[in-house]
Design a protein around this motif. Structure first.
Motif: not given
Length: 258
Positions: A54-58, A69-70, A78-84
């Motif tokens: 998520g540092l860049l957006t396609p 979907e991210m 996104r924060e929830d995804m990164l927490s895992h």
């Protein structure tokens, strides 16, 4: 595989002005699987990883993590995804202002609100997992060798017991012997966690050791994708040139500086 994939990329494109870096990436990483994305400098490996994080957006395409979907996701999603997830950065990227144990425990304290003493105990245990003793816990990262910094970075990546691990050029900047140590530790830690892993690397020795499957990125697309056991016999001249390190071959190499 996309229905059960932990990470799924579909038709991912990313350009910077007129420069088309990614031109339709399709890739899946299954639960418990370790996938290495290989390719030369400038082929888009880091851009691919940054899009997943998520540092860049396609510019277009879909990136799903655990079926969610991210691309265009809310900050909370996104924060929830990164927490895992856990991440080992190319240069270890340790915080110089924090001690070694505070670096390892950072996600536990800042991300999960754990009390420092409990987090310190876990940090000591994770340091032991990567072969480092409690004697370095209070040291400054700047006082450690490059290989030790990488191991601290790996301890930090696994401290929260993530189910997804990302490795950015994990052996860059260290000698081959320490590189092999790091590769062995990555395999050990990934298996013990039962995590899936996505690694970007140009180091074939590393890819061979840590990956179940290899995907080669060239001119913005995955041009070969298969088990690591098949890379030497694959009928793909681009892959064969890359793994053999030959100058002669179909790869359009940037040799203008030679």
């Amino acid at each position: 595989m996309s229905e059960t994939a932990k990470i799924s990329l579909r038709d991912v494109h990313k350009s910077f002005g007129p420069k088309k870096v990614l031109q339709g990436i399709n890739l899946d990483v299954a639960p418990g699987e370790s996938v290495a994305i290989i390719g030369g400098s400038g082929t888009g490996k880091s851009v691919t990883l940054k899009c997943v994080l998520g540092l860049l957006t396609p510019d277009q395409g879909s990136i799903k993590v655990n079926g969610t979907e991210m691309v265009g996701a809310s900050p909370a999603t996104r924060e929830d995804m990164l927490s895992h997830a856990g991440m080992l950065f190319q240069g270890a990227a340790l915080f110089d202002s924090l001690s070694v144990w505070q670096n390892v425990a950072f996600g536990l304290i800042e991300g999960r609100g754990m009390k420092p003493q409990q987090a310190r105990d876990i940090a000591i245990a994770r340091l032991a997992d990567v072969g480092l003793g409690p004697d370095i816990a209070n040291m400054s990262p700047a006082s450690l060798s490059g290989g030790m910094q990488k191991r601290v970075g790996l301890a930090r990546a696994i401290a929260t017991e993530p189910d997804i691990l990302f490795f950015d050029e994990p052996t860059t900047g260290i000698d081959p012997i320490m590189g092999d140590v790091i590769n062995d530790l990555i395999v050990k830690c990934t298996r013990e966690l039962g995590a899936c892993a996505m690694t970007i690397t140009h180091d074939m020795a590393s890819a061979r050791k840590i990956a179940d499957r290899v995907a080669m990125l060239y001119q913005g697309k995955i041009i070969w994708n298969g088990p690591v056991s098949e890379i030497d016999t694959a009928d793909n001249p681009y892959l064969q040139q890359f793994i053999s390190g030959d100058i002669e071959g179909p790869l359009d190499l940037d040799l203008k500086h030679l």
